[in-house]
Design a protein around this motif. Structure first.
Motif, PDB file in Angstrom:
ATOM      1  N   PHE A   1       0.836  -1.201   0.000  1.00 43.99           N
ATOM      2  CA  PHE A   1       0.000   0.000   0.000  1.00 43.99           C
ATOM      3  C   PHE A   1       0.874   1.255   0.000  1.00 43.99           C
TER       4      PHE A   1
ATOM      5  N   THR B   1      -1.948   6.643   1.098  1.00 46.64           N
ATOM      6  CA  THR B   1      -1.934   7.719   0.112  1.00 46.64           C
ATOM      7  C   THR B   1      -2.074   9.069   0.800  1.00 46.64           C
TER       8      THR B   1
ATOM      9  N   SER C   1      -9.600   3.843  -3.871  1.00 41.09           N
ATOM     10  CA  SER C   1      -8.916   3.024  -2.871  1.00 41.09           C
ATOM     11  C   SER C   1      -9.846   2.020  -2.203  1.00 41.09           C
TER      12      SER C   1
ATOM     13  N   THR D   1      -5.005   1.551   1.468  1.00 38.16           N
ATOM     14  CA  THR D   1      -4.516   2.363   0.348  1.00 38.16           C
ATOM     15  C   THR D   1      -4.846   3.829   0.578  1.00 38.16           C
TER      16      THR D   1
ATOM     17  N   PRO E   1       1.719  -2.430  -7.018  1.00 37.13           N
ATOM     18  CA  PRO E   1       2.759  -2.352  -5.985  1.00 37.13           C
ATOM     19  C   PRO E   1       4.079  -2.865  -6.547  1.00 37.13           C
TER      20      PRO E   1
ATOM     21  N   VAL F   1       2.253   1.767  -3.584  1.00 40.60           N
ATOM     22  CA  VAL F   1       1.244   2.405  -4.435  1.00 40.60           C
ATOM     23  C   VAL F   1       1.128   3.880  -4.089  1.00 40.60           C
TER      24      VAL F   1
ATOM     25  N   PRO G   1      -5.287   1.239  -7.944  1.00 40.57           N
ATOM     26  CA  PRO G   1      -4.241   0.273  -7.592  1.00 40.57           C
ATOM     27  C   PRO G   1      -4.461  -1.046  -8.336  1.00 40.57           C
ATOM     28  N   LYS G   2      -3.374  -1.610  -8.821  1.00 47.73           N
ATOM     29  CA  LYS G   2      -3.475  -2.849  -9.605  1.00 47.73           C
ATOM     30  C   LYS G   2      -2.994  -4.013  -8.756  1.00 47.73           C
ATOM     31  N   PHE G   3      -3.945  -4.725  -8.154  1.00 49.06           N
ATOM     32  CA  PHE G   3      -3.620  -5.882  -7.341  1.00 49.06           C
ATOM     33  C   PHE G   3      -3.911  -7.196  -8.055  1.00 49.06           C
TER      34      PHE G   3
ATOM     35  N   VAL H   1      -1.803   1.492 -11.028  1.00 45.23           N
ATOM     36  CA  VAL H   1      -0.567   1.573 -10.255  1.00 45.23           C
ATOM     37  C   VAL H   1      -0.374   0.268  -9.483  1.00 45.23           C
TER      38      VAL H   1
END
Length: 293
Positions: A125, A153, A192, A149, A234, A128, A215-217, A232
């Motif tokens: 997190f 952020t 998020s 996240t 991690p 990111v 975020p790209k998990f 984005v």
């Protein structure tokens, strides 16, 4: 091997140990952070392939390595990120960490010092968040959601951007304006949360030349993408650990992260994250759910 997996619910199961692929490492998971990823699988916001071992973020020791991996990694303590650029989501699209021995892609691990503190589990997190900071400094940023996240952020941007928080939960962050309804357009929208409302409102809140940061998990989420997305993932970064040491105080960590021995009863998590000792959690699964080893 005892594991915790997804199959129309989160259940314990006995699985066969698999051989290590060429660009994978085999680790003994020690601690796993349950977070929005596991919560979203549980409630159905996030699809996971049936019979996938869950557990996306964790710390463990490398036991064996694949043929194309440096043998010097054996015995190292590593953190597993929830995403592999080559293979996708850990614990969602490929098997995760809630198992006695886990095989994970080389490109999903970060080497750590011995005996790392639990707050290092927030590494993905923070990674990111620091990438978002590089893009969003000096801009007007609206964060949608209130999870890890969002928190990281906020910590990354609180001194260098105009911040707003839009959430369906109570959020108290002193440098961010809480937004309940907005006709204002923002330079950057940070999605998020995995709840669908965030992506639904993002398009209406971003400027025509702005960006919606996601975020790209994993590769298969989201199925519907807003306009102007910036994904984005991690990634390993030299500035993550100094950032965590500086910004994440013991008090802040305790407010947002708890602990549990029983994985199944801990999902959905009562806090933004819950840490489980994997050895204890798997033993508890056997005891509570009559699973023979």
């Amino acid at each position: 091997m005892i594991s915790i997996l997804f199959n129309q619910g989160i259940i314990p199961a006995d699985v066969v140990e698999r051989p290590i692929e060429e660009d994978f490492v085999s680790i003994t998971p020690q601690r796993v952070l349950l977070s929005a990823i596991e919560n979203s699988i549980f409630v159905g916001f996030l699809w996971a392939r049936p019979w996938t071992i869950i557990g996306s973020i964790g710390i463990g020791k490398v036991d064996e390595v694949g043929l194309s991996v440096d043998e010097g990694l054996k015995g190292k303590t590593v953190l597993v990120l929830p995403y592999s650029p080559k293979y996708g989501g850990i614990g969602t699209e490929i098997n995760g960490l809630l198992v006695e021995k886990a095989n994970v892609p080389l490109d999903s691990i970060v080497t750590l010092p011995e005996n790392p503190p639990d707050k290092f589990l927030l590494y993905p997190f923070a990674s990111v968040a620091l990438q978002i900071k590089e893009y969003a400094e000096g801009k007007e940023v609206l964060i949608l959601g209130s999870g890890l996240t969002a928190l990281l952020t906020y910590l990354a941007l609180k001194d260098s951007a105009t911040l707003g928080i839009y959430s369906d939960e109570d959020v108290r962050l002193p440098y961010a304006q809480k937004i309940k309804k907005s006709d204002k357009k923002w330079d950057v929208i940070v999605v998020s949360t995995m709840r669908g409302w965030a992506r639904a409102v993002a398009d209406s809140l971003v400027k025509d030349n702005g960006k919606i940061v996601i975020p790209k998990f994993l590769n298969s989420w989201p199925a519907i993408v807003p306009k102007n997305p910036l994904f984005v993932p991690p990634l390993p970064r030299d500035d993550v650990i100094p950032f965590l040491n500086r910004e994440v105080t013991d008090k802040l960590f305790e407010e947002n992260v708890g602990y549990a021995d029983d994985v199944i009863s801990a999902i959905p998590t009562p806090k933004n994250g819950v840490i489980v000792d994997v050895k204890k959690a798997l033993k508890k699964a056997v005891e509570l759910y009559s699973l023979s080893s």
